[in-house]
Design a protein around this motif. Structure first.
Motif, PDB file in Angstrom:
ATOM      1  N   SER A 167       0.793  -1.220   0.000  1.00  0.00           N
ATOM      2  CA  SER A 167       0.000   0.000   0.000  1.00  0.00           C
ATOM      3  C   SER A 167       0.832   1.280   0.000  1.00  0.00           C
ATOM      4  O   SER A 167       0.307   2.363  -0.310  1.00  0.00           O
ATOM      5  CB  SER A 167      -0.947  -0.011   1.196  1.00  0.00           C
ATOM      6  N   ASP A 168       2.100   1.217   0.331  1.00  0.00           N
ATOM      7  CA  ASP A 168       2.922   2.438   0.394  1.00  0.00           C
ATOM      8  C   ASP A 168       2.948   3.145  -0.956  1.00  0.00           C
ATOM      9  O   ASP A 168       3.213   2.540  -1.989  1.00  0.00           O
ATOM     10  CB  ASP A 168       4.357   2.100   0.828  1.00  0.00           C
ATOM     11  N   GLY A 169       2.682   4.464  -0.925  1.00  0.00           N
ATOM     12  CA  GLY A 169       2.696   5.245  -2.157  1.00  0.00           C
ATOM     13  C   GLY A 169       1.347   5.316  -2.843  1.00  0.00           C
ATOM     14  O   GLY A 169       1.207   6.005  -3.862  1.00  0.00           O
ATOM     15  N   TYR A 170       0.356   4.623  -2.276  1.00  0.00           N
ATOM     16  CA  TYR A 170      -0.987   4.591  -2.850  1.00  0.00           C
ATOM     17  C   TYR A 170      -2.023   5.012  -1.801  1.00  0.00           C
ATOM     18  O   TYR A 170      -1.794   4.856  -0.606  1.00  0.00           O
ATOM     19  CB  TYR A 170      -1.355   3.181  -3.329  1.00  0.00           C
ATOM     20  N   SER A 171      -3.165   5.513  -2.261  1.00  0.00           N
ATOM     21  CA  SER A 171      -4.314   5.743  -1.399  1.00  0.00           C
ATOM     22  C   SER A 171      -5.567   5.381  -2.195  1.00  0.00           C
ATOM     23  O   SER A 171      -5.518   5.281  -3.425  1.00  0.00           O
ATOM     24  CB  SER A 171      -4.383   7.190  -0.913  1.00  0.00           C
ATOM     25  N   VAL A 172      -6.664   5.160  -1.471  1.00  0.00           N
ATOM     26  CA  VAL A 172      -7.903   4.777  -2.138  1.00  0.00           C
ATOM     27  C   VAL A 172      -9.065   5.555  -1.556  1.00  0.00           C
ATOM     28  O   VAL A 172      -8.987   6.107  -0.459  1.00  0.00           O
ATOM     29  CB  VAL A 172      -8.195   3.264  -2.007  1.00  0.00           C
ATOM     30  N   SER A 173     -10.168   5.545  -2.315  1.00  0.00           N
ATOM     31  CA  SER A 173     -11.409   6.145  -1.865  1.00  0.00           C
ATOM     32  C   SER A 173     -12.560   5.268  -2.338  1.00  0.00           C
ATOM     33  O   SER A 173     -12.611   4.900  -3.515  1.00  0.00           O
ATOM     34  CB  SER A 173     -11.549   7.560  -2.427  1.00  0.00           C
ATOM     35  N   ARG A 174     -13.456   4.930  -1.411  1.00  0.00           N
ATOM     36  CA  ARG A 174     -14.665   4.168  -1.791  1.00  0.00           C
ATOM     37  C   ARG A 174     -15.824   5.160  -1.764  1.00  0.00           C
ATOM     38  O   ARG A 174     -16.442   5.433  -0.728  1.00  0.00           O
ATOM     39  CB  ARG A 174     -14.885   3.028  -0.795  1.00  0.00           C
ATOM     40  N   GLN A 175     -16.144   5.695  -2.933  1.00  0.00           N
ATOM     41  CA  GLN A 175     -17.123   6.781  -3.009  1.00  0.00           C
ATOM     42  C   GLN A 175     -18.556   6.277  -2.870  1.00  0.00           C
ATOM     43  O   GLN A 175     -19.454   7.017  -2.473  1.00  0.00           O
ATOM     44  CB  GLN A 175     -16.988   7.520  -4.346  1.00  0.00           C
ATOM     45  N   ALA A 176     -18.758   5.046  -3.243  1.00  0.00           N
ATOM     46  CA  ALA A 176     -20.070   4.411  -3.188  1.00  0.00           C
ATOM     47  C   ALA A 176     -19.847   2.914  -3.251  1.00  0.00           C
ATOM     48  O   ALA A 176     -18.724   2.461  -3.479  1.00  0.00           O
ATOM     49  CB  ALA A 176     -20.941   4.884  -4.358  1.00  0.00           C
ATOM     50  N   GLN A 177     -20.918   2.151  -3.052  1.00  0.00           N
ATOM     51  CA  GLN A 177     -20.757   0.701  -3.118  1.00  0.00           C
ATOM     52  C   GLN A 177     -20.141   0.298  -4.453  1.00  0.00           C
ATOM     53  O   GLN A 177     -19.337  -0.629  -4.534  1.00  0.00           O
ATOM     54  CB  GLN A 177     -22.109  -0.007  -2.940  1.00  0.00           C
ATOM     55  N   ALA A 178     -20.495   0.997  -5.523  1.00  0.00           N
ATOM     56  CA  ALA A 178     -20.089   0.590  -6.860  1.00  0.00           C
ATOM     57  C   ALA A 178     -18.779   1.209  -7.326  1.00  0.00           C
ATOM     58  O   ALA A 178     -18.289   0.852  -8.391  1.00  0.00           O
ATOM     59  CB  ALA A 178     -21.191   0.931  -7.859  1.00  0.00           C
ATOM     60  N   LYS A 179     -18.199   2.138  -6.572  1.00  0.00           N
ATOM     61  CA  LYS A 179     -17.041   2.882  -7.057  1.00  0.00           C
ATOM     62  C   LYS A 179     -15.889   2.841  -6.066  1.00  0.00           C
ATOM     63  O   LYS A 179     -16.071   3.131  -4.879  1.00  0.00           O
ATOM     64  CB  LYS A 179     -17.422   4.338  -7.340  1.00  0.00           C
ATOM     65  N   PHE A 180     -14.702   2.547  -6.595  1.00  0.00           N
ATOM     66  CA  PHE A 180     -13.500   2.411  -5.768  1.00  0.00           C
ATOM     67  C   PHE A 180     -12.341   2.953  -6.583  1.00  0.00           C
ATOM     68  O   PHE A 180     -12.008   2.405  -7.629  1.00  0.00           O
ATOM     69  CB  PHE A 180     -13.298   0.932  -5.433  1.00  0.00           C
ATOM     70  N   SER A 181     -11.731   4.054  -6.140  1.00  0.00           N
ATOM     71  CA  SER A 181     -10.668   4.663  -6.916  1.00  0.00           C
ATOM     72  C   SER A 181      -9.325   4.530  -6.211  1.00  0.00           C
ATOM     73  O   SER A 181      -9.254   4.490  -4.977  1.00  0.00           O
ATOM     74  CB  SER A 181     -10.973   6.141  -7.192  1.00  0.00           C
ATOM     75  N   LEU A 182      -8.280   4.470  -7.005  1.00  0.00           N
ATOM     76  CA  LEU A 182      -6.907   4.334  -6.524  1.00  0.00           C
ATOM     77  C   LEU A 182      -6.125   5.570  -6.940  1.00  0.00           C
ATOM     78  O   LEU A 182      -6.178   5.972  -8.099  1.00  0.00           O
ATOM     79  CB  LEU A 182      -6.263   3.087  -7.129  1.00  0.00           C
TER      80      LEU A 182
END
Lengths: 112, 111
Positions: free
Chosen positions: A61-76
């Motif tokens: 995971s180092d150097g990365y982050s994520v966001s789960r904006q909704a059940q259907a969406k997951f961004s890196l």
């Protein structure tokens, strides 16, 4: 139509730039995952999420982050890209307790 | 020691023959086992999964699981050139929260 989609499919960027990779799924799955694939190293887990309030680090995971904006969406996100983050990135989703994962088409990222 | 091990190949099999792909794993608590097929430059595609000891058949594919030996295999009968791909073995770990993948076996079917 594909059940798991990723955008962009290809991206070339420069060292130090911020990059976001997006993933959407229409399968109604709760679980979503981000992996990177490098030749000879196989698929390695970056982050995973079981719902919008649940984010977990994977093995790299180092150097990365994520966001789960909704059940259907997951961004890196790569906050400051570096050349060794050049790889093929896959998003996957899973809906059962046995964790059968279904993959998106992938994003080929090149960091110069 | 890698958690999931596969022979990287390449494994060459004549068309029409049986291709046998093998995978060993280290976590005795693993409960779910998967085989994915990946064509060059494409995403992994789930082709088989197995949870119980024994054999599971789906068309030309048979998955075999032996938990005592920590061994899972995939047999492809009547191999076709379209079966040429890299086959990834994946094992559910940590209560099936995550999958650990092997590095894959490259299979080539020779016409």
């Amino acid at each position: 139509d594909a059940d798991v989609t990723q955008t962009p499919r290809n991206r070339i960027t420069k060292t130090g730039k911020r990059i976001m990779l997006e993933c959407s799924q229409t399968k109604g799955h709760d679980r979503m995952y981000w992996y990177r694939q490098d030749p000879g190293l196989g698929l390695r887990l970056i982050y995973y999420s079981f719902d919008v309030k649940d984010i977990n680090k994977g093995e790299i995971s180092d150097g990365y982050s994520v966001s789960r904006q909704a059940q259907a969406k997951f961004s890196l996100s790569l906050e400051s890209a570096i050349p060794n983050q050049t790889a093929l990135y896959f998003c996957a989703s899973a809906g059962s307790s046995y964790n059968e994962q279904f993959f998106g088409p992938g994003t080929r990222l090149t960091v110069l | 020691q890698k958690e999931v091990e596969q022979n990287s190949g390449p494994l060459s099999v004549p068309e029409g023959a049986i291709a046998s792909l093998n995978c060993t794993y280290s976590d005795r608590g693993s409960q779910s086992f998967f085989w994915y097929r990946q064509y060059s430059g494409k995403s992994p595609e789930l082709i088989m999964f197995i949870y119980s000891n024994g054999d599971k058949e789906d068309g030309r594919f048979t998955a075999q699981l032996n938990k005592a030996s920590q061994y899972v295999s995939l047999l492809i009968r009547d191999s076709q050139p379209s079966d040429s791909a890299t086959y990834l073995c994946a094992v559910g770990v940590e209560g099936n929260e995550k999958l650990t993948f092997g590095t894959g076996t490259r299979l080539t079917i020779i016409p």
